[in-house]
Design a protein around this motif. Structure first.
Motif, PDB file in Angstrom:
ATOM      1  N   ASP A 103       7.686   1.993 -22.497  1.00  0.00           N
ATOM      2  CA  ASP A 103       7.250   1.425 -23.776  1.00  0.00           C
ATOM      3  C   ASP A 103       6.726   0.005 -23.586  1.00  0.00           C
ATOM      4  O   ASP A 103       7.023  -0.666 -22.593  1.00  0.00           O
ATOM      5  N   ILE A 104       5.971  -0.454 -24.582  1.00  0.00           N
ATOM      6  CA  ILE A 104       5.451  -1.827 -24.595  1.00  0.00           C
ATOM      7  C   ILE A 104       5.997  -2.544 -25.822  1.00  0.00           C
ATOM      8  O   ILE A 104       6.014  -1.995 -26.926  1.00  0.00           O
ATOM      9  N   HIS A 169       6.077  -1.779 -29.789  1.00  0.00           N
ATOM     10  CA  HIS A 169       7.114  -2.387 -30.631  1.00  0.00           C
ATOM     11  C   HIS A 169       6.614  -3.788 -30.988  1.00  0.00           C
ATOM     12  O   HIS A 169       6.352  -4.610 -30.107  1.00  0.00           O
ATOM     13  N   GLU A 170       6.466  -4.054 -32.266  1.00  0.00           N
ATOM     14  CA  GLU A 170       5.721  -5.228 -32.716  1.00  0.00           C
ATOM     15  C   GLU A 170       6.516  -6.520 -32.715  1.00  0.00           C
ATOM     16  O   GLU A 170       5.949  -7.588 -32.956  1.00  0.00           O
ATOM     17  N   ALA A 218       1.228 -15.601 -25.410  1.00  0.00           N
ATOM     18  CA  ALA A 218       1.896 -14.408 -25.941  1.00  0.00           C
ATOM     19  C   ALA A 218       2.161 -13.455 -24.783  1.00  0.00           C
ATOM     20  O   ALA A 218       1.468 -13.487 -23.760  1.00  0.00           O
ATOM     21  N   SER A 219       3.155 -12.631 -24.964  1.00  0.00           N
ATOM     22  CA  SER A 219       3.604 -11.738 -23.894  1.00  0.00           C
ATOM     23  C   SER A 219       3.431 -10.279 -24.279  1.00  0.00           C
ATOM     24  O   SER A 219       3.660  -9.884 -25.421  1.00  0.00           O
ATOM     25  N   ILE A 220       3.028  -9.487 -23.300  1.00  0.00           N
ATOM     26  CA  ILE A 220       3.053  -8.031 -23.392  1.00  0.00           C
ATOM     27  C   ILE A 220       4.150  -7.566 -22.448  1.00  0.00           C
ATOM     28  O   ILE A 220       4.000  -7.644 -21.220  1.00  0.00           O
ATOM     29  N   CYS A 221       5.274  -7.154 -22.999  1.00  0.00           N
ATOM     30  CA  CYS A 221       6.428  -6.747 -22.189  1.00  0.00           C
ATOM     31  C   CYS A 221       6.357  -5.259 -21.892  1.00  0.00           C
ATOM     32  O   CYS A 221       6.287  -4.435 -22.812  1.00  0.00           O
ATOM     33  N   ILE A 222       6.387  -4.931 -20.618  1.00  0.00           N
ATOM     34  CA  ILE A 222       6.430  -3.538 -20.198  1.00  0.00           C
ATOM     35  C   ILE A 222       7.881  -3.206 -19.857  1.00  0.00           C
ATOM     36  O   ILE A 222       8.471  -3.807 -18.951  1.00  0.00           O
ATOM     37  N   ILE A 223       8.473  -2.311 -20.605  1.00  0.00           N
ATOM     38  CA  ILE A 223       9.873  -1.941 -20.375  1.00  0.00           C
ATOM     39  C   ILE A 223       9.923  -0.998 -19.173  1.00  0.00           C
ATOM     40  O   ILE A 223       9.325   0.076 -19.181  1.00  0.00           O
ATOM     41  N   THR A 224      10.619  -1.424 -18.140  1.00  0.00           N
ATOM     42  CA  THR A 224      10.635  -0.678 -16.884  1.00  0.00           C
ATOM     43  C   THR A 224      11.958   0.025 -16.609  1.00  0.00           C
ATOM     44  O   THR A 224      12.040   0.831 -15.680  1.00  0.00           O
ATOM     45  N   ASN A 225      12.989  -0.290 -17.393  1.00  0.00           N
ATOM     46  CA  ASN A 225      14.308   0.290 -17.130  1.00  0.00           C
ATOM     47  C   ASN A 225      15.233  -0.036 -18.299  1.00  0.00           C
ATOM     48  O   ASN A 225      14.933  -0.915 -19.113  1.00  0.00           O
ATOM     49  N   TYR A 226      16.333   0.682 -18.383  1.00  0.00           N
ATOM     50  CA  TYR A 226      17.425   0.259 -19.254  1.00  0.00           C
ATOM     51  C   TYR A 226      18.250  -0.779 -18.498  1.00  0.00           C
ATOM     52  O   TYR A 226      18.366  -0.743 -17.275  1.00  0.00           O
ATOM     53  N   LYS A 245       3.160   3.370 -13.773  1.00  0.00           N
ATOM     54  CA  LYS A 245       2.834   4.461 -14.692  1.00  0.00           C
ATOM     55  C   LYS A 245       2.276   3.934 -16.009  1.00  0.00           C
ATOM     56  O   LYS A 245       1.468   4.597 -16.666  1.00  0.00           O
ATOM     57  N   ALA A 246       2.723   2.745 -16.418  1.00  0.00           N
ATOM     58  CA  ALA A 246       2.261   2.154 -17.681  1.00  0.00           C
ATOM     59  C   ALA A 246       0.999   1.317 -17.507  1.00  0.00           C
ATOM     60  O   ALA A 246       0.461   0.802 -18.490  1.00  0.00           O
TER      61      ALA A 246
END
Length: 274
Positions: A103-104, A169-170, A218-226, A245-246
């Protein structure tokens, strides 16, 4: 096309972002920048800085750990190229089950849990006038940080995501830890209790330093793990794999966001030290 008003800061998955790129190293009072590529992206001339690259080297590799990055040299180098707006990509771990790997998230708040970094240009020895030729003529500077991530730039990114039908996710709270180790389950439980959504190691002091130089960030966060305790273990290989993958989604979002930033873009961030 001659102006460089937009910069992208990213990691190893984005090294081939620009077309028709030329490269340079910028000297600053805080040391040399890594190689900065300048080329065409999103129909604009854009600078790309590889955050983890070695300062002063024209070779770009993932060599410098997050707690050792010369953030002041990096941000001042971009300022001296004429940059007004920075789009950063940050890999991070999720503290919420609904924020899944891949997710982003576009964070709107920030908590600093780092320990040993250089957090300011204004340590009592230099004024904004001396450093960047603008702002207050004082050695004591207190910037407003109510909105640590530029609201105007965040809105552009979110609108860009909607225009390409990309779900993001905004908002969310990002906590920055020192690294280079991953966090303990106890630390993650504490962060969750104080309202954190994602955890990473690179947004501080980037966001602070950009504001101190009248730049939007500003940041674009790429969620890579829990995060720790939410899965069996965390590995660097897993983080890199999910980021890769993202990557296509991140490319598309960055390109559309860059395209939407007006050529005469102005923001309250540009008056932060006034």
């Amino acid at each position: 096309m001659s102006e460089i008003r937009i910069a992208i800061i990213g990691g190893s998955g984005l090294y081939e972002l620009l077309e028709e790129a030329e490269s340079r190293i910028v000297e600053t009072p805080f040391g040399k920048s890594p190689r900065i590529d300048i080329g065409v992206f999103g129909e604009k001339r854009v600078a790309f800085l590889a955050r983890h690259a070695k300062p002063g080297s024209m070779e770009v590799k993932h060599e410098v750990p997050p707690h050792m990055i010369n953030y002041r040299a990096n941000i001042l180098a971009l300022k001296r190229l004429g940059v007004k707006a920075i789009l950063a990509t940050n890999a991070c771990g999720s503290l919420k089950r609904e924020y899944k790997p891949g997710d982003i998230l576009i964070p709107d708040q920030l908590i600093d849990m780092t320990k040993n970094r250089d957090y300011t240009f204004y340590d009592g020895s230099v004024t904004p006038k001396e450093l960047i030729g603008e702002g207050a003529n004082s050695t004591v500077i207190h910037i407003d940080f109510t909105h640590p991530y530029c609201p105007s730039l965040r809105a552009i990114i979110i609108d860009a995501a909607k225009s390409i039908n990309l779900k993001v996710h905004e908002k969310g709270c990002y906590v920055c830890t020192e690294g280079p180790r991953f966090e303990t389950p106890a630390e993650i439980k504490f962060f969750s209790l104080i309202g954190v959504d994602v955890v990473g190691m690179t947004s501080v002091p980037e966001a602070i330093l950009a504001r101190e130089l009248n730049m939007c960030y500003a940041s674009i966060c790429i969620i890579t793990n829990y995060a720790a305790g939410m899965q069996e273990r965390i590995s660097q290989e897993e983080v890199r794999g999910i980021f890769n993958k993202a990557r296509d989604k991140v490319y598309a979002l960055l390109e559309e966001a860059v395209r939407r930033i007006p050529r005469g873009y102005v923001c309250r961030c540009h008056e932060a030290v006034q």
